[in-house]
Design a protein around this motif. Structure first.
Motif, PDB file in Angstrom:
ATOM      1  N   ASP A  89       0.811  -1.216   0.000  1.00 11.86           N
ATOM      2  CA  ASP A  89       0.000   0.000   0.000  1.00 11.86           C
ATOM      3  C   ASP A  89       0.844   1.266   0.000  1.00 11.86           C
ATOM      4  O   ASP A  89       0.519   2.248  -0.676  1.00 11.86           O
ATOM      5  CB  ASP A  89      -0.920   0.016   1.228  1.00 11.86           C
ATOM      6  N   GLU A  90       1.929   1.247   0.768  1.00 11.41           N
ATOM      7  CA  GLU A  90       2.775   2.438   0.845  1.00 11.41           C
ATOM      8  C   GLU A  90       3.368   2.768  -0.515  1.00 11.41           C
ATOM      9  O   GLU A  90       3.417   3.927  -0.930  1.00 11.41           O
ATOM     10  CB  GLU A  90       3.889   2.242   1.868  1.00 11.41           C
ATOM     11  N   ASN A  91       3.804   1.742  -1.234  1.00  8.65           N
ATOM     12  CA  ASN A  91       4.356   1.961  -2.565  1.00  8.65           C
ATOM     13  C   ASN A  91       3.281   2.407  -3.555  1.00  8.65           C
ATOM     14  O   ASN A  91       3.535   3.224  -4.436  1.00  8.65           O
ATOM     15  CB  ASN A  91       5.038   0.686  -3.075  1.00  8.65           C
ATOM     16  N   VAL A  92       2.082   1.866  -3.420  1.00 12.97           N
ATOM     17  CA  VAL A  92       0.980   2.273  -4.288  1.00 12.97           C
ATOM     18  C   VAL A  92       0.682   3.755  -4.093  1.00 12.97           C
ATOM     19  O   VAL A  92       0.521   4.507  -5.062  1.00 12.97           O
ATOM     20  CB  VAL A  92      -0.284   1.431  -3.995  1.00 12.97           C
ATOM     21  N   TYR A  93       0.625   4.191  -2.837  1.00 17.70           N
ATOM     22  CA  TYR A  93       0.357   5.603  -2.557  1.00 17.70           C
ATOM     23  C   TYR A  93       1.445   6.495  -3.149  1.00 17.70           C
ATOM     24  O   TYR A  93       1.163   7.524  -3.766  1.00 17.70           O
ATOM     25  CB  TYR A  93       0.256   5.834  -1.050  1.00 17.70           C
ATOM     26  N   ALA A  94       2.702   6.067  -2.992  1.00 14.58           N
ATOM     27  CA  ALA A  94       3.817   6.843  -3.546  1.00 14.58           C
ATOM     28  C   ALA A  94       3.740   6.905  -5.063  1.00 14.58           C
ATOM     29  O   ALA A  94       4.030   7.941  -5.678  1.00 14.58           O
ATOM     30  CB  ALA A  94       5.144   6.238  -3.099  1.00 14.58           C
ATOM     31  N   ALA A  95       3.340   5.805  -5.704  1.00 13.27           N
ATOM     32  CA  ALA A  95       3.231   5.784  -7.163  1.00 13.27           C
ATOM     33  C   ALA A  95       2.113   6.703  -7.636  1.00 13.27           C
ATOM     34  O   ALA A  95       2.266   7.430  -8.630  1.00 13.27           O
ATOM     35  CB  ALA A  95       2.991   4.356  -7.648  1.00 13.27           C
ATOM     36  N   LEU A  96       0.989   6.698  -6.936  1.00 14.76           N
ATOM     37  CA  LEU A  96      -0.109   7.598  -7.295  1.00 14.76           C
ATOM     38  C   LEU A  96       0.300   9.052  -7.110  1.00 14.76           C
ATOM     39  O   LEU A  96      -0.004   9.910  -7.943  1.00 14.76           O
ATOM     40  CB  LEU A  96      -1.343   7.276  -6.455  1.00 14.76           C
ATOM     41  N   ALA A  97       0.985   9.336  -6.024  1.00 16.44           N
ATOM     42  CA  ALA A  97       1.461  10.699  -5.787  1.00 16.44           C
ATOM     43  C   ALA A  97       2.467  11.122  -6.842  1.00 16.44           C
ATOM     44  O   ALA A  97       2.574  12.307  -7.166  1.00 16.44           O
ATOM     45  CB  ALA A  97       2.085  10.794  -4.393  1.00 16.44           C
ATOM     46  N   ALA A  98       3.208  10.157  -7.400  1.00 15.03           N
ATOM     47  CA  ALA A  98       4.193  10.469  -8.444  1.00 15.03           C
ATOM     48  C   ALA A  98       3.541  10.686  -9.795  1.00 15.03           C
ATOM     49  O   ALA A  98       4.184  11.183 -10.717  1.00 15.03           O
ATOM     50  CB  ALA A  98       5.217   9.342  -8.540  1.00 15.03           C
ATOM     51  N   GLY A  99       2.265  10.300  -9.927  1.00 16.98           N
ATOM     52  CA  GLY A  99       1.569  10.552 -11.180  1.00 16.98           C
ATOM     53  C   GLY A  99       0.956   9.348 -11.849  1.00 16.98           C
ATOM     54  O   GLY A  99       0.440   9.463 -12.965  1.00 16.98           O
ATOM     55  N   ALA A 100       0.976   8.171 -11.213  1.00 18.09           N
ATOM     56  CA  ALA A 100       0.340   6.995 -11.802  1.00 18.09           C
ATOM     57  C   ALA A 100      -1.175   7.196 -11.859  1.00 18.09           C
ATOM     58  O   ALA A 100      -1.750   7.914 -11.040  1.00 18.09           O
ATOM     59  CB  ALA A 100       0.680   5.746 -11.001  1.00 18.09           C
ATOM     60  N   ASP A 101      -1.801   6.571 -12.826  1.00 17.37           N
ATOM     61  CA  ASP A 101      -3.229   6.764 -13.051  1.00 17.37           C
ATOM     62  C   ASP A 101      -4.097   5.676 -12.438  1.00 17.37           C
ATOM     63  O   ASP A 101      -5.319   5.741 -12.496  1.00 17.37           O
ATOM     64  CB  ASP A 101      -3.499   6.827 -14.559  1.00 17.37           C
ATOM     65  N   GLY A 102      -3.465   4.676 -11.854  1.00 20.54           N
ATOM     66  CA  GLY A 102      -4.216   3.612 -11.217  1.00 20.54           C
ATOM     67  C   GLY A 102      -3.296   2.464 -10.878  1.00 20.54           C
ATOM     68  O   GLY A 102      -2.113   2.483 -11.220  1.00 20.54           O
ATOM     69  N   PHE A 103      -3.839   1.475 -10.168  1.00 17.48           N
ATOM     70  CA  PHE A 103      -3.006   0.320  -9.851  1.00 17.48           C
ATOM     71  C   PHE A 103      -3.813  -0.961  -9.983  1.00 17.48           C
ATOM     72  O   PHE A 103      -5.047  -0.957  -9.964  1.00 17.48           O
ATOM     73  CB  PHE A 103      -2.406   0.445  -8.451  1.00 17.48           C
ATOM     74  N   LEU A 104      -3.086  -2.063 -10.138  1.00 12.26           N
ATOM     75  CA  LEU A 104      -3.694  -3.362 -10.363  1.00 12.26           C
ATOM     76  C   LEU A 104      -2.853  -4.414  -9.661  1.00 12.26           C
ATOM     77  O   LEU A 104      -1.629  -4.408  -9.779  1.00 12.26           O
ATOM     78  CB  LEU A 104      -3.719  -3.644 -11.872  1.00 12.26           C
ATOM     79  N   PRO A 105      -3.461  -5.313  -8.899  1.00 10.88           N
ATOM     80  CA  PRO A 105      -2.677  -6.380  -8.265  1.00 10.88           C
ATOM     81  C   PRO A 105      -2.180  -7.390  -9.292  1.00 10.88           C
ATOM     82  O   PRO A 105      -2.865  -7.672 -10.283  1.00 10.88           O
ATOM     83  CB  PRO A 105      -3.680  -7.020  -7.300  1.00 10.88           C
ATOM     84  N   LYS A 106      -1.010  -7.945  -9.065  1.00  5.85           N
ATOM     85  CA  LYS A 106      -0.456  -8.926  -9.998  1.00  5.85           C
ATOM     86  C   LYS A 106      -1.315 -10.183 -10.086  1.00  5.85           C
ATOM     87  O   LYS A 106      -1.231 -10.918 -11.069  1.00  5.85           O
ATOM     88  CB  LYS A 106       0.976  -9.294  -9.599  1.00  5.85           C
ATOM     89  N   ARG A 107      -2.118 -10.420  -9.088  1.00  5.66           N
ATOM     90  CA  ARG A 107      -2.974 -11.609  -9.094  1.00  5.66           C
ATOM     91  C   ARG A 107      -4.279 -11.372  -9.864  1.00  5.66           C
ATOM     92  O   ARG A 107      -5.164 -12.248  -9.866  1.00  5.66           O
ATOM     93  CB  ARG A 107      -3.293 -12.032  -7.665  1.00  5.66           C
ATOM     94  N   ALA A 108      -4.436 -10.215 -10.493  1.00  2.80           N
ATOM     95  CA  ALA A 108      -5.673  -9.900 -11.205  1.00  2.80           C
ATOM     96  C   ALA A 108      -5.936 -10.898 -12.328  1.00  2.80           C
ATOM     97  O   ALA A 108      -5.009 -11.423 -12.952  1.00  2.80           O
ATOM     98  CB  ALA A 108      -5.601  -8.482 -11.772  1.00  2.80           C
ATOM     99  N   ARG A 109      -7.196 -11.142 -12.588  1.00  2.00           N
ATOM    100  CA  ARG A 109      -7.581 -12.043 -13.669  1.00  2.00           C
ATOM    101  C   ARG A 109      -7.375 -11.354 -15.016  1.00  2.00           C
ATOM    102  O   ARG A 109      -7.363 -10.121 -15.101  1.00  2.00           O
ATOM    103  CB  ARG A 109      -9.046 -12.457 -13.509  1.00  2.00           C
ATOM    104  N   PRO A 110      -7.220 -12.146 -16.092  1.00  2.00           N
ATOM    105  CA  PRO A 110      -7.001 -11.553 -17.425  1.00  2.00           C
ATOM    106  C   PRO A 110      -8.027 -10.500 -17.802  1.00  2.00           C
ATOM    107  O   PRO A 110      -7.673  -9.439 -18.331  1.00  2.00           O
ATOM    108  CB  PRO A 110      -7.072 -12.773 -18.357  1.00  2.00           C
ATOM    109  N   ALA A 111      -9.294 -10.759 -17.531  1.00  2.00           N
ATOM    110  CA  ALA A 111     -10.330  -9.781 -17.882  1.00  2.00           C
ATOM    111  C   ALA A 111     -10.150  -8.480 -17.111  1.00  2.00           C
ATOM    112  O   ALA A 111     -10.419  -7.384 -17.641  1.00  2.00           O
ATOM    113  CB  ALA A 111     -11.718 -10.363 -17.612  1.00  2.00           C
ATOM    114  N   GLU A 112      -9.682  -8.562 -15.870  1.00  3.11           N
ATOM    115  CA  GLU A 112      -9.448  -7.369 -15.064  1.00  3.11           C
ATOM    116  C   GLU A 112      -8.265  -6.575 -15.606  1.00  3.11           C
ATOM    117  O   GLU A 112      -8.287  -5.335 -15.617  1.00  3.11           O
ATOM    118  CB  GLU A 112      -9.195  -7.757 -13.608  1.00  3.11           C
TER     119      GLU A 112
END
Length: 214
Positions: A89-112
């Motif tokens: 979560d801490e890295n996700v927050y830092a990435a969003l603050a840096a300008g990322a437009d969203g995040f996705l877990p590596k375990r996400a299904r192909p359709a996701e």
């Protein structure tokens, strides 16, 4: 219109899996791959992807810094979708603050994965405002970490509603304003907060204390 995607992950197996999932769609094309964030900027400048699917943890330059570099060094940077493992979560927050437009877990299904790329390519954010508030409450400093810009009372009202996730049309109805007036206020907010989109504006609003976390 075909969505052009650049994959950035230090694990070849992960890149291969993502390529297989995305290239199977008629409207998505993987135009390149990279194993580290150190090469993302020149590669993106040459390949001109619409979306960069970016791992956070990489050996030389991580996804947070690579996202920041894209925003600072390219005049028209691609959208960035960061992929993460559970518990970052801490890295996700830092990435969003840096300008990322969203995040996705590596375990996400192909359709996701496919849906996430399409949403981000279309200019939307994958992170709901409630999730942004939760992340900010966990990881933002207890006191304001950035100076608060001078906003008009109406701009503050609009910002609170943006933080609640309301669309421009919904804000117009809530405040009895014209849609173009709301768009003007939102544009002014983005400029004053130094934000490139609504997600960045909400993060800035929490970190400057303009919108309470609780």
């Amino acid at each position: 219109m075909t969505i052009r995607v650049l994959l950035v992950d230090d694990e070849e197996l992960v890149r291969s899996g993502l390529r297989a999932v995305l290239d199977a769609r008629d409207d998505i094309e993987v135009v390149g791959e990279a194993a580290d964030g150190a090469v993302v900027v020149p590669l993106a400048a040459r390949l001109r992807p619409d979306v960069v699917v970016m791992d956070i943890r990489m050996p030389l330059v991580d996804g947070i810094q690579a996202t920041r570099d894209l925003r600072r060094r390219l005049p028209e940077p691609p959208r960035v979708l960061v992929v993460t493992t559970f518990g970052e979560d801490e890295n996700v927050y830092a990435a969003l603050a840096a300008g990322a437009d969203g995040f996705l877990p590596k375990r996400a299904r192909p359709a996701e994965i496919v849906g996430a790329v399409r949403v981000v390519a279309g200019g939307e954010s994958l992170l709901f405002p409630a999730a942004i508030r939760s992340l900010a409450a966990q990881h933002a400093p207890a006191v304001a970490s950035r100076p608060a810009p001078e906003l008009t009372p109406r701009e503050r009202e609009v910002l609170v509603l943006v933080a609640r996730g309301l669309s421009n049309g919904e804000i117009a109805g809530e405040l009895y304003l014209g849609l173009q007036t709301v768009k003007t206020h939102v544009s002014a907010l983005l400029r004053k907060l130094g934000a490139r989109d609504r997600t960045q504006a909400v993060i800035a609003a929490y970190e400057s204390g303009l919108v309470p976390l609780r």
